[in-house]
Design a protein around this motif. Structure first.
Motif, PDB file in Angstrom:
ATOM      1  N   MET A   1       0.847  -1.188   0.000  1.00 50.60           N
ATOM      2  CA  MET A   1       0.000   0.000   0.000  1.00 50.60           C
ATOM      3  C   MET A   1       0.885   1.242   0.000  1.00 50.60           C
ATOM      4  O   MET A   1       1.806   1.361   0.814  1.00 50.60           O
ATOM      5  CB  MET A   1      -0.925   0.026   1.223  1.00 50.60           C
ATOM      6  N   LEU A   2       0.592   2.147  -0.930  1.00 53.86           N
ATOM      7  CA  LEU A   2       1.311   3.410  -1.039  1.00 53.86           C
ATOM      8  C   LEU A   2       0.396   4.539  -0.585  1.00 53.86           C
ATOM      9  O   LEU A   2      -0.780   4.596  -0.967  1.00 53.86           O
ATOM     10  CB  LEU A   2       1.752   3.656  -2.477  1.00 53.86           C
ATOM     11  N   VAL A   3       0.937   5.437   0.212  1.00 49.14           N
ATOM     12  CA  VAL A   3       0.199   6.605   0.676  1.00 49.14           C
ATOM     13  C   VAL A   3       0.912   7.841   0.159  1.00 49.14           C
ATOM     14  O   VAL A   3       2.083   8.076   0.502  1.00 49.14           O
ATOM     15  CB  VAL A   3       0.094   6.631   2.218  1.00 49.14           C
ATOM     16  N   ASN A   4       0.225   8.574  -0.697  1.00 45.74           N
ATOM     17  CA  ASN A   4       0.852   9.700  -1.398  1.00 45.74           C
ATOM     18  C   ASN A   4       2.158   9.259  -2.055  1.00 45.74           C
ATOM     19  O   ASN A   4       3.195   9.921  -1.975  1.00 45.74           O
ATOM     20  CB  ASN A   4       1.088  10.874  -0.439  1.00 45.74           C
ATOM     21  N   ASP A   5       2.077   8.085  -2.693  1.00 45.34           N
ATOM     22  CA  ASP A   5       3.167   7.489  -3.478  1.00 45.34           C
ATOM     23  C   ASP A   5       4.342   6.994  -2.641  1.00 45.34           C
ATOM     24  O   ASP A   5       5.378   6.622  -3.202  1.00 45.34           O
ATOM     25  CB  ASP A   5       3.677   8.479  -4.551  1.00 45.34           C
ATOM     26  N   GLN A   6       4.179   6.946  -1.323  1.00 48.86           N
ATOM     27  CA  GLN A   6       5.244   6.441  -0.463  1.00 48.86           C
ATOM     28  C   GLN A   6       4.839   5.106   0.148  1.00 48.86           C
ATOM     29  O   GLN A   6       3.695   4.940   0.579  1.00 48.86           O
ATOM     30  CB  GLN A   6       5.551   7.449   0.659  1.00 48.86           C
ATOM     31  N   PRO A   7       5.763   4.111   0.193  1.00 47.29           N
ATOM     32  CA  PRO A   7       5.429   2.802   0.793  1.00 47.29           C
ATOM     33  C   PRO A   7       4.979   2.961   2.241  1.00 47.29           C
ATOM     34  O   PRO A   7       5.571   3.727   3.010  1.00 47.29           O
ATOM     35  CB  PRO A   7       6.750   2.028   0.705  1.00 47.29           C
ATOM     36  N   CYS A   8       3.922   2.229   2.583  1.00 44.90           N
ATOM     37  CA  CYS A   8       3.379   2.345   3.933  1.00 44.90           C
ATOM     38  C   CYS A   8       3.220   0.977   4.591  1.00 44.90           C
ATOM     39  O   CYS A   8       3.653   0.776   5.716  1.00 44.90           O
ATOM     40  CB  CYS A   8       2.024   3.053   3.865  1.00 44.90           C
ATOM     41  N   GLN A   9       2.611   0.035   3.879  1.00 46.00           N
ATOM     42  CA  GLN A   9       2.246  -1.248   4.474  1.00 46.00           C
ATOM     43  C   GLN A   9       2.297  -2.326   3.399  1.00 46.00           C
ATOM     44  O   GLN A   9       2.034  -2.048   2.220  1.00 46.00           O
ATOM     45  CB  GLN A   9       0.843  -1.146   5.077  1.00 46.00           C
ATOM     46  N   GLU A  10       2.647  -3.553   3.807  1.00 47.59           N
ATOM     47  CA  GLU A  10       2.687  -4.678   2.875  1.00 47.59           C
ATOM     48  C   GLU A  10       1.969  -5.871   3.476  1.00 47.59           C
ATOM     49  O   GLU A  10       1.843  -5.985   4.703  1.00 47.59           O
ATOM     50  CB  GLU A  10       4.133  -5.043   2.516  1.00 47.59           C
ATOM     51  N   VAL A  11       1.523  -6.764   2.597  1.00 41.41           N
ATOM     52  CA  VAL A  11       0.791  -7.929   3.067  1.00 41.41           C
ATOM     53  C   VAL A  11       1.024  -9.099   2.124  1.00 41.41           C
ATOM     54  O   VAL A  11       1.226  -8.920   0.923  1.00 41.41           O
ATOM     55  CB  VAL A  11      -0.723  -7.622   3.158  1.00 41.41           C
ATOM     56  N   LEU A  12       1.000 -10.276   2.695  1.00 43.72           N
ATOM     57  CA  LEU A  12       1.003 -11.526   1.945  1.00 43.72           C
ATOM     58  C   LEU A  12      -0.367 -12.148   2.155  1.00 43.72           C
ATOM     59  O   LEU A  12      -0.779 -12.378   3.303  1.00 43.72           O
ATOM     60  CB  LEU A  12       2.092 -12.454   2.480  1.00 43.72           C
ATOM     61  N   THR A  13      -1.138 -12.376   1.085  1.00 41.07           N
ATOM     62  CA  THR A  13      -2.523 -12.814   1.223  1.00 41.07           C
ATOM     63  C   THR A  13      -2.813 -14.092   0.456  1.00 41.07           C
ATOM     64  O   THR A  13      -2.083 -14.475  -0.452  1.00 41.07           O
ATOM     65  CB  THR A  13      -3.501 -11.735   0.711  1.00 41.07           C
ATOM     66  N   VAL A  14      -3.932 -14.710   0.829  1.00 45.42           N
ATOM     67  CA  VAL A  14      -4.487 -15.826   0.082  1.00 45.42           C
ATOM     68  C   VAL A  14      -5.999 -15.602   0.031  1.00 45.42           C
ATOM     69  O   VAL A  14      -6.599 -15.140   1.007  1.00 45.42           O
ATOM     70  CB  VAL A  14      -4.131 -17.185   0.729  1.00 45.42           C
TER      71      VAL A  14
END
Length: 236
Positions: A129-142
């Motif tokens: 997830m990018l907030v105002n084009d800056q990395p913020c949060q990541e996730v590994l999903t199924v």
């Protein structure tokens, strides 16, 4: 832990899931999720989540100081504190007449998971997830796994976001940042919309890792009740 090693561990959990035993009197069937939570500067702890079509309970396992109940039908969160003998009631109401604040720009980016093995018949996906084009949060999903639990947690996060919106204007900017505002207020389910989080982490060194789950487990109906003699404290 590398992504591939983590996914391999999740496959083992999937293969070892047991079928639920017959319910006894006073029991309900629920989905169960167990996450290891690591907050910046704190020791890891367990977060245990039971979900039914009507309720969700969040606690830290046995011998706990309290727990959270989310009434999915009434859209109310109850936070029970055994030491204070109180139950905080969170039922936010929409604020009217307040000036609107432009939310940050929130986008998502798909990342390569490489040679990660299959989980539940599919390859996990890695999102940022990018907030105002800056990395913020990541996730590994199924996807397609524990969907009742996923829906309940998204409802819960959205309700908390409504409460955060009420208090956001009174929060000094020194205690705010765009990433936290996006995660807690403006776009709380952005990455949850991608599927069940197996691992979720952010730039502030907070993370949660799914360590176990069951699509059907027997749980006492009392787990979804509130103490009769605790003081109710509405949150404003």
């Amino acid at each position: 832990m590398s992504i591939c090693r983590y996914i391999s561990k999740m496959i083992w959990i999937l293969l070892s899931l047991h079928l639920s035993s017959p319910l006894t009197a006073g029991e309900q069937q629920a989905e169960l999720l167990q996450y290891q939570i690591k907050e910046a500067g704190q020791e890891p702890y367990l977060s245990r989540i039971f979900v039914t079509p009507l309720m969700m309970r969040i606690d830290q396992g046995e011998n706990i100081d309290g727990y959270i109940l989310y009434d999915r039908r009434q859209r109310v969160i109850y936070s029970v504190d055994y030491e204070e003998r109180t139950t905080l009631v969170i039922k936010p109401k929409a604020e009217k007449g307040r000036p609107l604040v432009a939310p940050p720009k929130v986008t998502t980016q798909a990342l390569d998971v490489g040679d990660a093995p299959m989980v539940a018949g599919q390859k996990p996906k890695h999102w940022r997830m990018l907030v105002n084009d800056q990395p913020c949060q990541e996730v590994l999903t199924v996807s397609g796994v524990m969907e009742e639990s996923l829906s309940a947690q998204k409802e819960y996060l959205q309700l908390l976001a409504e409460q955060h919106k009420i208090t956001l204007a009174a929060t000094p900017m020194a205690f705010r940042d765009e990433c936290t505002d996006a995660m807690q207020v403006y776009a709380p389910t952005t990455l949850w919309d991608k599927g069940l989080p197996l691992r979720l982490w952010d730039i502030n060194d907070n993370q949660q890792i799914l360590i176990d789950f069951s699509p059907a487990t027997a749980v006492s109906a009392e787990q979804f009740s509130l103490p009769d003699d605790f003081e109710l404290l509405p949150m404003h």
